[in-house]
Motif scaffolding. Structure first.
Motif, PDB file in Angstrom:
ATOM      1  N   ASP A   1       0.818  -1.219   0.000  1.00  0.00           N
ATOM      2  CA  ASP A   1       0.000   0.000   0.000  1.00  0.00           C
ATOM      3  C   ASP A   1       0.851   1.269   0.000  1.00  0.00           C
ATOM      4  N   THR A   2       2.173   1.113  -0.112  1.00  0.00           N
ATOM      5  CA  THR A   2       3.041   2.289  -0.252  1.00  0.00           C
ATOM      6  C   THR A   2       3.943   2.131  -1.477  1.00  0.00           C
ATOM      7  N   ARG A   3       3.415   1.475  -2.504  1.00  0.00           N
ATOM      8  CA  ARG A   3       4.210   1.253  -3.717  1.00  0.00           C
ATOM      9  C   ARG A   3       4.705   2.579  -4.310  1.00  0.00           C
ATOM     10  N   TRP A   4       3.893   3.615  -4.149  1.00  0.00           N
ATOM     11  CA  TRP A   4       4.256   4.934  -4.681  1.00  0.00           C
ATOM     12  C   TRP A   4       5.573   5.444  -4.097  1.00  0.00           C
ATOM     13  N   ALA A   5       5.866   5.034  -2.851  1.00  0.00           N
ATOM     14  CA  ALA A   5       7.087   5.496  -2.184  1.00  0.00           C
ATOM     15  C   ALA A   5       8.314   4.686  -2.594  1.00  0.00           C
ATOM     16  N   ASN A   6       8.098   3.588  -3.294  1.00  0.00           N
ATOM     17  CA  ASN A   6       9.193   2.692  -3.648  1.00  0.00           C
ATOM     18  C   ASN A   6       9.660   2.857  -5.085  1.00  0.00           C
TER      19      ASN A   6
ATOM     20  N   PRO B   1      -8.587   4.840   2.583  1.00  0.00           N
ATOM     21  CA  PRO B   1      -7.480   3.877   2.611  1.00  0.00           C
ATOM     22  C   PRO B   1      -6.268   4.262   1.776  1.00  0.00           C
ATOM     23  N   ASP B   2      -6.472   5.093   0.759  1.00  0.00           N
ATOM     24  CA  ASP B   2      -5.375   5.482  -0.119  1.00  0.00           C
ATOM     25  C   ASP B   2      -4.758   6.835   0.238  1.00  0.00           C
ATOM     26  N   MET B   3      -5.232   7.449   1.324  1.00  0.00           N
ATOM     27  CA  MET B   3      -4.732   8.777   1.679  1.00  0.00           C
ATOM     28  C   MET B   3      -3.298   8.702   2.202  1.00  0.00           C
ATOM     29  N   LYS B   4      -2.479   9.635   1.771  1.00  0.00           N
ATOM     30  CA  LYS B   4      -1.090   9.736   2.249  1.00  0.00           C
ATOM     31  C   LYS B   4      -1.033  10.670   3.446  1.00  0.00           C
ATOM     32  N   GLY B   5       0.062  10.590   4.185  1.00  0.00           N
ATOM     33  CA  GLY B   5       0.279  11.523   5.283  1.00  0.00           C
ATOM     34  C   GLY B   5      -0.584  11.308   6.490  1.00  0.00           C
ATOM     35  N   VAL B   6      -1.135  10.092   6.631  1.00  0.00           N
ATOM     36  CA  VAL B   6      -1.946   9.782   7.806  1.00  0.00           C
ATOM     37  C   VAL B   6      -1.473   8.476   8.445  1.00  0.00           C
TER      38      VAL B   6
END
Length: 220
Positions: free
Chosen positions: A38-43, A215-220
């Motif tokens: 769920d953090t693929r965007w960060a990878n 569920p897809d919100m960042k920064g929480v």
């Protein structure tokens, strides 16, 4: 310099400090690629990040006024310089530091840090596609301050989790949590499995941040 994709204050969504305020430091990049990440965007290689020194990260943490620190990713233990940050936080008696790690990186080099952080270590189950990378010697580095987390998406995952818990006597070593892959398996199903198999001391864990916010919100 460390590649930081997020620093923010929220509540811990999971773990032994779930529901408590924490300052999160999320690092870019991971050496694994789980099916349910769920953090693929960060990878991703082109993920937007800020390069920060260890001192800059530490100073930012100090400004928040929050004394619970969660180091996460990606895979933070895969980052050069992370030991320096962990040691700096350990030397400051104000902070409780927890580091989330994916189970593939040896923990022993980090276990020797005085007042070391608490480890929340994943064991990747079959549906993740990453189980072959698990470094099971890590279990012997854990104690009651630490947690092993299983993220289950199927009945086969639950069977494998129980097998690992029993084989390594994890409930006597550390905290043990099972979480559902969000949207793949119902929490009630996991409860029934736990009841059927008499899984004493194992904790069902729901990700609070995915219940409170999108569920897809960042920064929480």
């Amino acid at each position: 310099m460390l590649d930081v994709v997020e620093i923010f204050v929220s509540i811990n969504g999971e773990g032994t400090h779930a529901g408590q305020l924490a300052v999160f430091v999320r690092f870019k990049g991971c050496n694994l690629s789980c099916s349910y990440c769920d953090t693929r965007w960060a990878n991703e290689k082109n993920a937007k990040c800020t390069q920060m020194t260890v001192k800059e990260i530490y100073d930012h943490i100090c400004t928040t006024g929050i004394n619970c620190v969660t180091i996460t990713g990606g895979e933070p233990l895969h980052r050069e310089g992370i030991s320096e940050l962990l040691s700096l936080l350990a030397c400051d008696g104000r902070f409780y530091t927890e580091i989330e790690t994916n189970g593939s990186i040896p923990l022993e080099p980090f276990s020797n840090i005085e007042n070391r952080p608490a480890f929340t270590m994943d064991y990747k189950l079959p549906s993740s596609g990453m189980e072959k990378f698990m470094y099971t010697d890590n279990f012997y580095c854990l104690d009651k301050t630490d947690t092993v987390k299983f993220v289950a998406g199927s009945y086969q995952d639950l069977l494998r989790a129980k097998e690992i818990i029993d084989k390594y006597d994890l409930c006597q070593r550390c905290n043990v949590y099972i979480s559902p892959v969000f949207g793949k398996i119902e929490p009630a199903y996991i409860v029934e499995f736990m009841k059927e198999h008499k899984m004493n001391k194992t904790v069902l864990q729901l990700q609070l941040h995915k219940i409170i916010w999108d569920p897809d919100m960042k920064g929480v």
